[in-house]
Design an enzyme around this catalytic site. Structure first.
Site, short mmCIF file in Angstrom:
data_model
loop_
_atom_site.label_atom_id
_atom_site.label_comp_id
_atom_site.label_asym_id
_atom_site.label_seq_id
_atom_site.Cartn_x
_atom_site.Cartn_y
_atom_site.Cartn_z
N LYS A 13 25.08 28.82 38.57
CA LYS A 13 26.27 28.28 37.91
C LYS A 13 27.08 27.39 38.85
O LYS A 13 27.47 26.29 38.47
CB LYS A 13 27.16 29.43 37.40
CG LYS A 13 26.53 30.29 36.34
CD LYS A 13 27.43 31.41 35.88
CE LYS A 13 27.80 32.41 36.96
NZ LYS A 13 26.69 33.23 37.47
N ARG A 88 34.54 36.21 31.69
CA ARG A 88 33.51 37.22 31.97
C ARG A 88 33.54 38.40 31.03
O ARG A 88 32.68 39.25 31.09
CB ARG A 88 33.68 37.75 33.40
CG ARG A 88 33.17 36.76 34.40
CD ARG A 88 32.76 37.43 35.66
NE ARG A 88 32.18 36.41 36.53
CZ ARG A 88 31.96 36.56 37.79
NH1 ARG A 88 32.26 37.68 38.38
NH2 ARG A 88 31.42 35.60 38.50
N ARG A 127 20.07 33.45 49.43
CA ARG A 127 21.18 32.52 49.68
C ARG A 127 22.13 32.98 50.77
O ARG A 127 22.92 32.18 51.28
CB ARG A 127 21.93 32.19 48.38
CG ARG A 127 22.76 33.31 47.79
CD ARG A 127 23.38 32.88 46.48
NE ARG A 127 24.17 33.95 45.92
CZ ARG A 127 24.61 33.97 44.69
NH1 ARG A 127 24.34 32.98 43.87
NH2 ARG A 127 25.34 34.98 44.26
N ARG A 131 27.74 38.94 51.10
CA ARG A 131 28.46 39.98 50.38
C ARG A 131 27.87 41.32 50.75
O ARG A 131 26.65 41.44 50.95
CB ARG A 131 28.34 39.78 48.86
CG ARG A 131 29.28 38.73 48.33
CD ARG A 131 29.14 38.52 46.85
NE ARG A 131 29.28 39.74 46.06
CZ ARG A 131 29.59 39.74 44.77
NH1 ARG A 131 29.80 38.63 44.14
NH2 ARG A 131 29.68 40.88 44.11
N ARG A 142 25.07 44.75 40.04
CA ARG A 142 25.82 43.60 39.53
C ARG A 142 25.20 43.08 38.24
O ARG A 142 25.91 42.70 37.30
CB ARG A 142 25.88 42.48 40.58
CG ARG A 142 26.91 42.80 41.65
CD ARG A 142 26.80 42.03 42.93
NE ARG A 142 26.60 40.62 42.86
CZ ARG A 142 26.11 39.91 43.87
NH1 ARG A 142 25.77 40.50 45.00
NH2 ARG A 142 25.96 38.62 43.77
#
Length: 186
Positions: A13, A88, A127, A131, A142
Protein backbone atom coordinates in the site's frame (compact mmCIF):
# COMPACT_ATOMS: atom_id res chain seq x y z
CA UNK A 1 -9.11 12.64 -6.67
CA UNK A 2 -9.81 10.99 -3.34
CA UNK A 3 -8.46 7.46 -3.19
CA UNK A 4 -8.26 4.75 -0.54
CA UNK A 5 -5.60 2.09 -1.05
CA UNK A 6 -6.49 -1.02 0.89
CA UNK A 7 -5.01 -4.40 1.67
CA UNK A 8 -3.36 -6.50 4.34
CA UNK A 9 0.02 -5.73 5.94
CA UNK A 10 2.75 -6.24 3.35
CA UNK A 11 0.48 -5.76 0.31
CA UNK A 12 2.46 -2.74 -0.91
CA UNK A 13 0.00 0.00 0.00
CA UNK A 14 2.67 2.51 1.00
CA UNK A 15 4.80 1.90 -2.07
CA UNK A 16 1.88 2.19 -4.49
CA UNK A 17 0.38 5.18 -2.63
CA UNK A 18 3.69 7.06 -3.02
CA UNK A 19 3.71 6.34 -6.76
CA UNK A 20 0.07 7.43 -7.13
CA UNK A 21 0.80 10.58 -5.12
CA UNK A 22 3.63 11.47 -7.47
CA UNK A 23 1.83 10.52 -10.71
CA UNK A 24 -1.42 12.34 -9.89
CA UNK A 25 0.11 15.16 -7.82
CA UNK A 26 -1.99 14.48 -4.73
CA UNK A 27 -0.73 14.15 -1.14
CA UNK A 28 -0.26 10.70 0.42
CA UNK A 29 -1.79 10.49 3.88
CA UNK A 30 -0.46 7.45 5.71
CA UNK A 31 -1.67 6.89 9.25
CA UNK A 32 1.24 4.47 9.63
CA UNK A 33 3.75 7.20 8.75
CA UNK A 34 2.11 9.60 11.19
CA UNK A 35 2.27 6.95 13.92
CA UNK A 36 5.88 5.95 13.08
CA UNK A 37 6.94 9.61 13.26
CA UNK A 38 5.21 10.00 16.65
CA UNK A 39 6.92 6.82 17.92
CA UNK A 40 10.33 7.96 16.66
CA UNK A 41 9.87 11.36 18.31
CA UNK A 42 8.67 9.62 21.50
CA UNK A 43 5.67 11.94 21.75
CA UNK A 44 2.76 11.13 24.05
CA UNK A 45 0.82 9.75 21.06
CA UNK A 46 3.93 7.86 19.95
CA UNK A 47 4.34 6.09 23.29
CA UNK A 48 0.63 5.14 23.37
CA UNK A 49 0.69 3.89 19.79
CA UNK A 50 3.94 1.93 20.27
CA UNK A 51 2.45 0.00 23.19
CA UNK A 52 -0.69 -0.79 21.15
CA UNK A 53 1.25 -1.85 18.04
CA UNK A 54 3.79 -3.87 20.03
CA UNK A 55 0.84 -5.90 21.33
CA UNK A 56 -0.22 -6.47 17.69
CA UNK A 57 -3.46 -4.55 18.17
CA UNK A 58 -5.07 -1.70 16.23
CA UNK A 59 -5.03 1.92 17.40
CA UNK A 60 -8.54 2.86 18.72
CA UNK A 61 -10.94 4.30 16.14
CA UNK A 62 -11.53 7.64 17.86
CA UNK A 63 -7.78 8.34 18.00
CA UNK A 64 -7.29 7.49 14.32
CA UNK A 65 -10.40 9.33 13.07
CA UNK A 66 -9.48 12.45 15.05
CA UNK A 67 -5.97 12.38 13.62
CA UNK A 68 -7.16 11.97 10.01
CA UNK A 69 -9.95 14.55 10.37
CA UNK A 70 -7.47 17.09 11.75
CA UNK A 71 -4.92 16.34 9.03
CA UNK A 72 -7.46 16.63 6.18
CA UNK A 73 -8.26 20.19 7.24
CA UNK A 74 -4.91 21.32 5.82
CA UNK A 75 -5.13 23.18 2.50
CA UNK A 76 -2.83 20.72 0.71
CA UNK A 77 -5.66 18.14 0.71
CA UNK A 78 -8.21 20.43 -0.99
CA UNK A 79 -7.63 18.94 -4.46
CA UNK A 80 -7.52 15.32 -3.32
CA UNK A 81 -5.36 12.74 -1.58
CA UNK A 82 -4.60 9.06 -1.26
CA UNK A 83 -5.32 7.40 2.07
CA UNK A 84 -3.10 4.52 3.16
CA UNK A 85 -3.94 2.65 6.38
CA UNK A 86 -7.30 4.37 6.81
CA UNK A 87 -10.07 3.40 7.25
CA UNK A 88 -9.22 0.17 9.08
CA UNK A 89 -12.59 -0.51 10.68
CA UNK A 90 -16.20 -0.08 9.55
CA UNK A 91 -16.56 2.59 12.24
CA UNK A 92 -13.66 4.51 10.68
CA UNK A 93 -15.18 4.06 7.20
CA UNK A 94 -18.49 5.52 8.38
CA UNK A 95 -16.67 8.43 10.04
CA UNK A 96 -14.76 9.02 6.77
CA UNK A 97 -18.05 9.04 4.83
CA UNK A 98 -19.24 11.77 7.20
CA UNK A 99 -16.05 13.77 6.56
CA UNK A 100 -16.58 13.48 2.79
CA UNK A 101 -20.25 14.40 3.07
CA UNK A 102 -19.53 17.40 5.29
CA UNK A 103 -17.00 18.66 2.72
CA UNK A 104 -19.37 17.87 -0.19
CA UNK A 105 -16.79 15.45 -1.63
CA UNK A 106 -16.93 11.90 -3.00
CA UNK A 107 -14.55 8.97 -3.04
CA UNK A 108 -12.93 8.52 -6.48
CA UNK A 109 -11.57 5.00 -5.97
CA UNK A 110 -11.20 2.24 -3.40
CA UNK A 111 -8.27 0.11 -4.57
CA UNK A 112 -7.89 -3.31 -2.97
CA UNK A 113 -4.43 -4.86 -3.38
CA UNK A 114 -4.74 -8.65 -3.44
CA UNK A 115 -1.67 -10.65 -2.40
CA UNK A 116 -1.48 -14.29 -1.21
CA UNK A 117 -0.73 -14.66 2.53
CA UNK A 118 2.53 -16.57 1.99
CA UNK A 119 3.89 -13.70 -0.11
CA UNK A 120 2.73 -11.11 2.47
CA UNK A 121 4.71 -12.88 5.20
CA UNK A 122 7.85 -13.07 3.03
CA UNK A 123 7.57 -9.39 2.05
CA UNK A 124 7.25 -8.22 5.66
CA UNK A 125 10.14 -10.40 6.83
CA UNK A 126 12.37 -9.12 4.02
CA UNK A 127 11.61 -5.39 4.30
CA UNK A 128 13.19 -5.07 7.74
CA UNK A 129 11.14 -2.25 9.23
CA UNK A 130 12.36 -3.34 12.62
CA UNK A 131 8.95 -3.67 14.26
CA UNK A 132 9.08 -5.89 17.31
CA UNK A 133 6.30 -8.02 15.80
CA UNK A 134 8.11 -8.60 12.47
CA UNK A 135 8.38 -12.32 13.18
CA UNK A 136 6.38 -15.11 11.50
CA UNK A 137 4.18 -15.38 14.61
CA UNK A 138 3.78 -11.62 14.92
CA UNK A 139 2.92 -11.24 11.25
CA UNK A 140 0.37 -14.05 11.46
CA UNK A 141 -1.24 -12.27 14.43
CA UNK A 142 -1.35 -8.98 12.44
CA UNK A 143 -2.93 -10.81 9.49
CA UNK A 144 -5.50 -12.39 11.84
CA UNK A 145 -6.35 -8.93 13.26
CA UNK A 146 -6.61 -7.64 9.67
CA UNK A 147 -9.04 -10.44 8.72
CA UNK A 148 -11.19 -9.96 11.82
CA UNK A 149 -11.20 -6.17 12.20
CA UNK A 150 -10.16 -4.64 8.88
CA UNK A 151 -11.48 -6.94 6.17
CA UNK A 152 -15.12 -6.00 7.02
CA UNK A 153 -14.28 -2.53 5.60
CA UNK A 154 -13.97 -4.25 2.24
CA UNK A 155 -17.53 -5.57 2.53
CA UNK A 156 -18.73 -2.11 3.55
CA UNK A 157 -17.27 -0.54 0.39
CA UNK A 158 -18.33 -3.52 -1.77
CA UNK A 159 -21.94 -2.82 -0.78
CA UNK A 160 -21.42 0.73 -2.06
CA UNK A 161 -20.00 -0.64 -5.34
CA UNK A 162 -16.73 1.21 -4.75
CA UNK A 163 -14.17 -1.63 -4.62
CA UNK A 164 -11.75 -2.08 -7.49
CA UNK A 165 -9.56 -5.14 -7.08
CA UNK A 166 -5.91 -4.98 -8.10
CA UNK A 167 -3.57 -7.96 -8.45
CA UNK A 168 -0.84 -6.98 -5.97
CA UNK A 169 1.70 -9.55 -7.19
CA UNK A 170 4.57 -8.93 -9.57
CA UNK A 171 6.95 -6.01 -9.82
CA UNK A 172 6.20 -2.61 -8.33
CA UNK A 173 5.92 -1.24 -11.88
CA UNK A 174 3.50 -3.97 -13.00
CA UNK A 175 1.22 -3.33 -10.04
CA UNK A 176 1.37 0.43 -10.61
CA UNK A 177 0.45 -0.02 -14.28
CA UNK A 178 -2.63 -2.04 -13.21
CA UNK A 179 -3.62 0.80 -10.87
CA UNK A 180 -3.21 3.54 -13.48
CA UNK A 181 -5.51 1.68 -15.88
CA UNK A 182 -8.22 1.81 -13.18
CA UNK A 183 -7.85 5.45 -12.11
CA UNK A 184 -9.36 8.24 -14.20
CA UNK A 185 -6.93 10.27 -16.29
CA UNK A 186 -5.76 13.51 -14.76
Amino acid sequence: MRIIIFGPPGAGKGTQASLISEEYDIPHLSTGNIFRSAIKNESKLGKEVKAILDAGDLVPDEKVVGLVKEELQEDKYDDGYILDGFPRTVSQAKAFDEILEKNDETLTAFLQLQVPEKELIERILSRGEGRTDDTREGIKKRLKVYKEETEPVLDYYREKGAVQEVDGTGSIEEIFTRITTILPNN
